[in-house]
Enzyme design. Structure first.
Site, short mmCIF file in Angstrom:
data_model
loop_
_atom_site.label_atom_id
_atom_site.label_comp_id
_atom_site.label_asym_id
_atom_site.label_seq_id
_atom_site.Cartn_x
_atom_site.Cartn_y
_atom_site.Cartn_z
N LYS A 87 14.87 -62.96 -22.51
CA LYS A 87 15.48 -63.66 -21.38
C LYS A 87 14.54 -64.89 -21.07
CE LYS A 87 18.00 -62.18 -17.27
NZ LYS A 87 18.01 -60.85 -16.42
O1 G3P Z 1 21.63 -60.32 -13.35
C1 G3P Z 1 20.81 -60.89 -12.01
C2 G3P Z 1 20.75 -60.06 -10.94
O2 G3P Z 1 19.92 -59.29 -11.03
C3 G3P Z 1 20.86 -60.79 -9.56
O3 G3P Z 1 21.72 -60.16 -8.83
O4 G3P Z 1 22.43 -59.50 -6.80
O5 G3P Z 1 19.92 -60.50 -6.89
O6 G3P Z 1 21.98 -61.91 -7.13
P1 G3P Z 1 21.65 -60.60 -7.21
#
Ligand code: G3P
Length: 219
Positions: A87
């Site tokens: 990644k």
């Molecule tokens: O895949 C990306 C994710 O982990 C971010 O999610 O909910 O922190 O925006 P969030």
């Protein structure tokens, strides 16, 4: 459509895998930190533990932000297991690293995508996946789903092989909308997947079926 789970928690990964619908795992430095994983050796061992649970496609993120550092870290991550997808953040050196890993036959997931231009650049550089963050765009009054649809459309125009991996998916409606607009993959917490199960008419219908069966059997 592929379902990935967005966590570094081994129990949740096992539970999603046992459900029989899991196609992969994504992690990021914040998710690793949430599990209390730190130090190079521990991080590598944790990725190996994740790979031992699932069949394929475990995204492991580099910390370096310069080309040489990303190549070094990504190469080490890819050596953990054939299931690893490296990644890489959407920055200038990241684009170069995507190109490098493509030439080496190492799969990549370009993360922190917030515009169609970034997604186009990542596809040109040979990313295997791009991760546009829906929820974080919604958080600041931009339409995250519109971005997913735009990227799907652009990739279809030119038959790019890069897959659209919708990330920052916060609820089951996000997942369903991704399916409608043709995202190749969604990555989300376990509760978003299990949320698809729920319907009150299923619960009440099952209760009635079981009650009628019991009555007929004289119980
Ligand atoms: O895949 C990306 C994710 O982990 C971010 O999610 O909910 O922190 O925006 P969030």
């Amino acid at each position: 459509m592929k379902f990935f789970i967005d966590t570094a928690n081994l129990d949740e990964i096992r539970e999603a895998y046992d459900l029989g619908v899991l196609d992969g795992v994504t992690t990021n430095p914040s998710l690793m930190a949430k599990e209390g994983i730190s130090g190079d050796a521990n991080v590598l061992a944790h990725y190996k533990a994740i790979c031992n649970i699932v069949d394929d496609k475990v995204s492991a993120e580099v910390i370096a932000t310069d080309f040489a550092g990303m190549v070094k870290e990504g190469t080490a991550l890819a050596k953990i297991d054939d299931k690893i997808v490296v990644k890489i953040p959407m920055i200038k050196d990241g684009v170069k690293a995507l190109k490098y890993f493509h030439s080496e036959g190492i799969r990549t997931n370009c993360t922190l995508i917030f515009s169609a231009g970034q997604a186009l650049l990542a596809a040109k550089a040979g990313a295997s996946y791009v991760s546009p963050f829906i929820g974080r765009l919604d958080d600041i009054s931009y339409d995250g789903m519109e971005l997913i649809a735009q990227i799907v459309h652009i990739y279809q125009n030119y038959d790019f092989e890069t897959e659209v991996l919708a990330a920052s998916v916060r609820h089951s409606m996000h997942l369903l909308k991704c399916a409608e607009v043709g995202a190749d993959v969604v990555t989300c917490p376990l509760k978003v997947i299990t949320g698809l199960l729920k319907h009150p008419l299923t619960d009440s219908g099952l209760a009635t079926f079981l009650a009628d069966h019991a009555k007929a059997a004289g119980k």
